[in-house]
Design a protein around this motif. Structure first.
Motif, short mmCIF file in Angstrom:
data_model
loop_
_atom_site.label_atom_id
_atom_site.label_comp_id
_atom_site.label_asym_id
_atom_site.label_seq_id
_atom_site.Cartn_x
_atom_site.Cartn_y
_atom_site.Cartn_z
N ILE A 358 -9.42 -10.01 -9.05
CA ILE A 358 -8.08 -9.29 -9.43
C ILE A 358 -6.96 -10.21 -8.52
CG2 ILE A 358 -6.58 -7.40 -9.33
CD1 ILE A 358 -8.91 -5.86 -9.91
N ASP A 359 -5.99 -10.94 -9.10
CA ASP A 359 -5.34 -11.70 -8.46
C ASP A 359 -3.61 -10.91 -8.03
OD1 ASP A 359 -3.68 -13.56 -7.21
OD2 ASP A 359 -3.25 -14.90 -9.11
N ASP A 360 -3.42 -10.43 -7.09
CA ASP A 360 -2.34 -9.79 -6.70
C ASP A 360 -1.67 -10.33 -5.46
OD1 ASP A 360 -0.38 -8.03 -5.72
OD2 ASP A 360 -1.61 -6.21 -5.65
N PRO A 361 -0.74 -11.37 -5.79
CA PRO A 361 -0.26 -12.47 -4.76
C PRO A 361 0.38 -11.82 -3.55
CG PRO A 361 0.62 -13.11 -7.08
CD PRO A 361 -0.12 -11.66 -7.05
N LEU A 362 0.84 -10.71 -3.66
CA LEU A 362 1.46 -9.87 -2.42
C LEU A 362 0.48 -8.81 -1.72
CD1 LEU A 362 4.08 -11.54 -3.32
CD2 LEU A 362 5.44 -9.48 -2.16
N ASP A 363 -0.90 -8.50 -2.49
CA ASP A 363 -1.55 -7.64 -2.15
C ASP A 363 -0.65 -6.19 -2.36
OD1 ASP A 363 -3.76 -8.64 -1.71
OD2 ASP A 363 -3.51 -8.97 0.44
N ALA A 364 0.22 -6.16 -3.41
CA ALA A 364 0.96 -4.84 -3.46
C ALA A 364 0.15 -3.65 -3.98
CB ALA A 364 1.90 -4.93 -4.54
N SER A 365 -0.97 -3.72 -4.78
CA SER A 365 -1.79 -2.71 -5.13
C SER A 365 -2.54 -2.32 -3.95
CB SER A 365 -2.80 -3.06 -6.13
OG SER A 365 -3.25 -4.30 -6.16
N ALA A 366 -3.18 -3.35 -2.94
CA ALA A 366 -3.87 -2.95 -1.82
C ALA A 366 -3.20 -2.16 -1.11
CB ALA A 366 -4.40 -4.19 -1.22
N VAL A 367 -1.97 -2.37 -0.65
CA VAL A 367 -1.22 -2.07 0.34
C VAL A 367 -0.47 -0.48 -0.25
CG1 VAL A 367 1.43 -2.15 1.57
CG2 VAL A 367 -0.22 -3.84 1.52
N HIS A 368 0.20 -0.50 -1.49
CA HIS A 368 0.77 0.53 -1.87
C HIS A 368 -0.20 1.88 -2.73
CE1 HIS A 368 4.51 -0.89 -0.74
NE2 HIS A 368 4.18 -2.03 -1.35
N PHE A 369 -0.91 1.36 -3.48
CA PHE A 369 -1.80 2.18 -4.35
C PHE A 369 -2.99 2.84 -3.31
CE2 PHE A 369 -5.72 3.33 -6.91
CZ PHE A 369 -4.91 4.33 -7.83
N PHE A 370 -3.65 1.85 -2.61
CA PHE A 370 -4.99 2.43 -1.85
C PHE A 370 -4.49 3.07 -0.57
CE2 PHE A 370 -6.56 -0.73 -4.75
CZ PHE A 370 -8.10 -0.08 -5.24
N CYS A 371 -3.34 2.67 0.03
CA CYS A 371 -3.21 3.25 1.30
C CYS A 371 -1.81 4.41 1.10
CB CYS A 371 -2.14 2.12 1.99
SG CYS A 371 -3.10 0.83 2.69
N GLY A 372 -1.53 4.34 -0.33
CA GLY A 372 -0.82 5.74 -0.60
C GLY A 372 -1.75 6.78 -0.66
N ALA A 373 -2.78 6.54 -1.43
CA ALA A 373 -4.02 7.67 -1.62
C ALA A 373 -4.45 7.99 -0.23
CB ALA A 373 -5.17 7.01 -2.48
N GLN A 413 -4.47 18.28 -2.04
CA GLN A 413 -4.11 16.81 -1.79
C GLN A 413 -4.92 16.08 -2.66
OE1 GLN A 413 -1.04 18.04 0.24
NE2 GLN A 413 -1.44 15.74 0.41
N CYS A 414 -6.14 16.19 -2.79
CA CYS A 414 -7.09 15.64 -3.67
C CYS A 414 -6.67 15.72 -5.11
CB CYS A 414 -8.56 15.85 -3.44
SG CYS A 414 -9.03 15.31 -1.49
N VAL A 415 -6.28 16.98 -5.47
CA VAL A 415 -5.78 17.14 -6.70
C VAL A 415 -4.72 16.42 -7.16
CG1 VAL A 415 -5.13 18.86 -8.57
CG2 VAL A 415 -6.88 19.52 -7.01
N GLY A 416 -3.93 16.28 -6.25
CA GLY A 416 -2.59 15.57 -6.61
C GLY A 416 -2.97 14.10 -6.57
N LEU A 417 -3.73 13.39 -5.85
CA LEU A 417 -4.10 12.22 -5.95
C LEU A 417 -4.54 11.89 -6.99
CD1 LEU A 417 -6.20 10.43 -2.99
CD2 LEU A 417 -6.66 9.97 -5.05
N ALA A 418 -5.66 12.54 -7.60
CA ALA A 418 -6.38 11.92 -8.98
C ALA A 418 -5.58 12.48 -10.07
CB ALA A 418 -7.46 13.29 -9.16
N ALA A 419 -4.35 13.22 -9.99
CA ALA A 419 -3.42 13.36 -11.27
C ALA A 419 -2.54 12.23 -11.15
CB ALA A 419 -2.84 14.81 -10.97
N ILE A 420 -2.11 11.94 -9.84
CA ILE A 420 -1.18 10.75 -9.89
C ILE A 420 -1.86 9.40 -10.34
CG2 ILE A 420 0.21 9.45 -8.34
CD1 ILE A 420 0.78 11.83 -6.60
N ALA A 421 -2.92 9.29 -9.62
CA ALA A 421 -3.70 8.07 -10.20
C ALA A 421 -3.91 7.86 -11.71
CB ALA A 421 -5.06 7.93 -9.38
#
Length: 456
Positions: A358-373, A413-421
């Motif tokens: 998966i090519d994410d030039p700025l690692d935006a999903s790694a930084v924001h999605f995974f660290c946001g979770a 918090q986990c319910v919120g995480l699952a719903a947002i994702a």
């Protein structure tokens, strides 16, 4: 007799005048606090908007020079489009005056009201800058191969539907995840009551989930649907060198984002009279950013990798994203731990995405999605009783599991995480799949290779 009557009248008049003076002074004090809170939100909005320059510089510095003009044009168009959409129906769906529905808001379309209460537009502007951040996150993940028209379409859908729905869930008076409900106490304490989800509702103070998971989730689905840039992986599936052309611009962009975080997080107190909380939040985001950057760098060195500036810069951002949600309810030493672990989450997600091609030039999903979770989970682990009390949430008996607060808040918090994702990944997946089917998503190979500096 006449003298006594005169004295009684005089005392009565003095008491009436004193009462009137106190009423006037209290009214002036209330007005002053309202004005100060309006200025506080405007100040935060100005700092948050400065983050757009940080995103642009980081993105330009992280890609090849031949695509820079097109990228900054798309960034500018995304900001302008997002502002108009937020005005028309993004804000109404998120925080509109009609709060009866726990799923989506209504009212205030095109910001039209017969009567505007004080502070309406400062709240509108402050929240718009958050929506602009969510949209800007996506741009880096789809850089160098996404059509200009696709940028505009996903900006409209993200700022007009995907993001506002999550804002309504978590931050409106009537959202089903919100820490407040329709019986929200409208007094000067701002204390939240009776959250629908139990415990304190979803605690996401400055948007680990609401802003960053949403932006990062859309970024992830965009990168997956687009596919990697031409030549990003060799025939054996190994990633090729894809360094950006300017480390200086990338560094400047990251520091500008860090600076903007001081508007995004401390000002999320929403009122002037909460400076004790604001100063704690500012300290926590500083420590988490620093520990995230150093943690990522040391982790890479420990794994035998050379010193890598992009890795450290993304580690800083990982620390900032991770602490956004829990910054109001954790202690400074916990902010350091959260930042370090945020750097670890980013590092693992970075390598996982490469493994999956998966090519994410700025690692935006790694930084924001995974660290946001991770930031949402961190609340359920590290929130202290004193932090929940200072943050004026509903029930100080429910706090972090590591401090004896039980597991109910962690469960919320986990319910919120699952719903947002779930909401973000499904809706954005449908969006990008539709654009791809209509041939509106990816540039033709010749334009991608040449990197023509004009929109297509």
């Amino acid at each position: 007799m006449a003298t006594n009557l005169f004295a009684l009248v005089r005392e009565g008049l003095q008491a009436e005048h004193a009462h009137a003076a106190r009423t006037l002074l209290n009214g002036e004090a209330d007005d002053n606090e309202d004005n100060a809170s309006t200025f506080w939100l405007l100040f935060g909005a100005y700092l948050c908007f400065h983050m757009q320059l940080g995103f642009a510089l980081l993105e330009v510095g992280s890609v090849r020079v031949r695509t820079t003009k097109t990228i900054v044009l798309k960034d500018a168009a995304t900001i302008c489009t997002g502002a108009l959409v937020w005005w028309a129906f993004g804000y109404p769906f998120a925080l509109g005056d009609g709060k009866e529905d726990s799923f989506i808001g209504s009212g205030d379309f095109f910001s039209y009201r017969n009567d505007y209460e004080a502070g309406f537009f400062s709240k509108w502007l402050f929240q718009w800058t958050f929506a602009a951040v969510a949209a800007a996150i996506v741009s880096g993940a789809v850089a160098e191969r996404c059509r200009f028209s696709a940028y505009l379409v996903y900006t409209v859908v993200l700022t007009g539907l995907i993001y506002p729905v999550v804002v309504h869930w978590a931050w409106s008076d009537g959202g089903w995840l919100s820490s407040k409900d329709e019986d929200y106490l409208e007094d000067r304490s701002g204390k939240f009551l009776n959250p629908e989800m139990g415990a304190n509702g979803l605690i996401d103070f400055a948007g680990s989930g609401v802003v960053h998971m949403v932006g990062g989730g859309v970024a992830l689905m965009g990168a997956v649907t687009l596919g990697p840039r031409l030549g990003r992986f060799d025939r054996d599936g190994r990633p090729t060198d894809a360094e950006g052309h300017s480390s200086v611009l990338a560094l400047m962009g990251t520091l500008m984002l860090w600076f903007g975080w001081y508007g995004m997080a401390p000002v999320s107190t929403w009122r002037w009279g909460a400076m004790q909380l604001a100063e704690k939040v500012a300290a926590n985001i500083t420590l988490s950013a620093a520990s995230g950057g150093m943690g990522s760098l040391l982790l890479a060195r420990g794994a035998g990798e050379p010193n890598d500036l992009p890795l450290m810069l993304n580690g800083i951002l990982a620390g900032l994203v991770s602490i956004a949600g829990p910054c109001a309810v954790v202690e400074p030493y916990a902010a350091v731990i959260i930042g370090i672990l945020g750097g670890l989450v980013y590092y693992g997600a970075h390598h996982l995405l490469l493994k999956l091609k998966i090519d994410d030039p700025l690692d935006a999903s790694a930084v924001h999605f995974f660290c946001g979770a991770w930031g949402l989970i961190a609340v359920g682990l590290f929130a202290t009783e004193a932090g929940v009390t200072l943050g004026e949430f509903a029930d100080s008996e429910h706090f972090g599991a590591f401090y004896g607060g039980g597991g109910e808040q962690l469960g919320v918090q986990c319910v919120g995480l699952a719903a947002i994702a779930g909401w973000t990944l499904v809706t954005s997946g449908i969006l990008f799949a539709g654009l791809k089917t209509m041939g509106m998503l990816r540039l033709p190979p010749d334009e991608e290779i040449s990197g023509l500096n004009h929109p297509s």
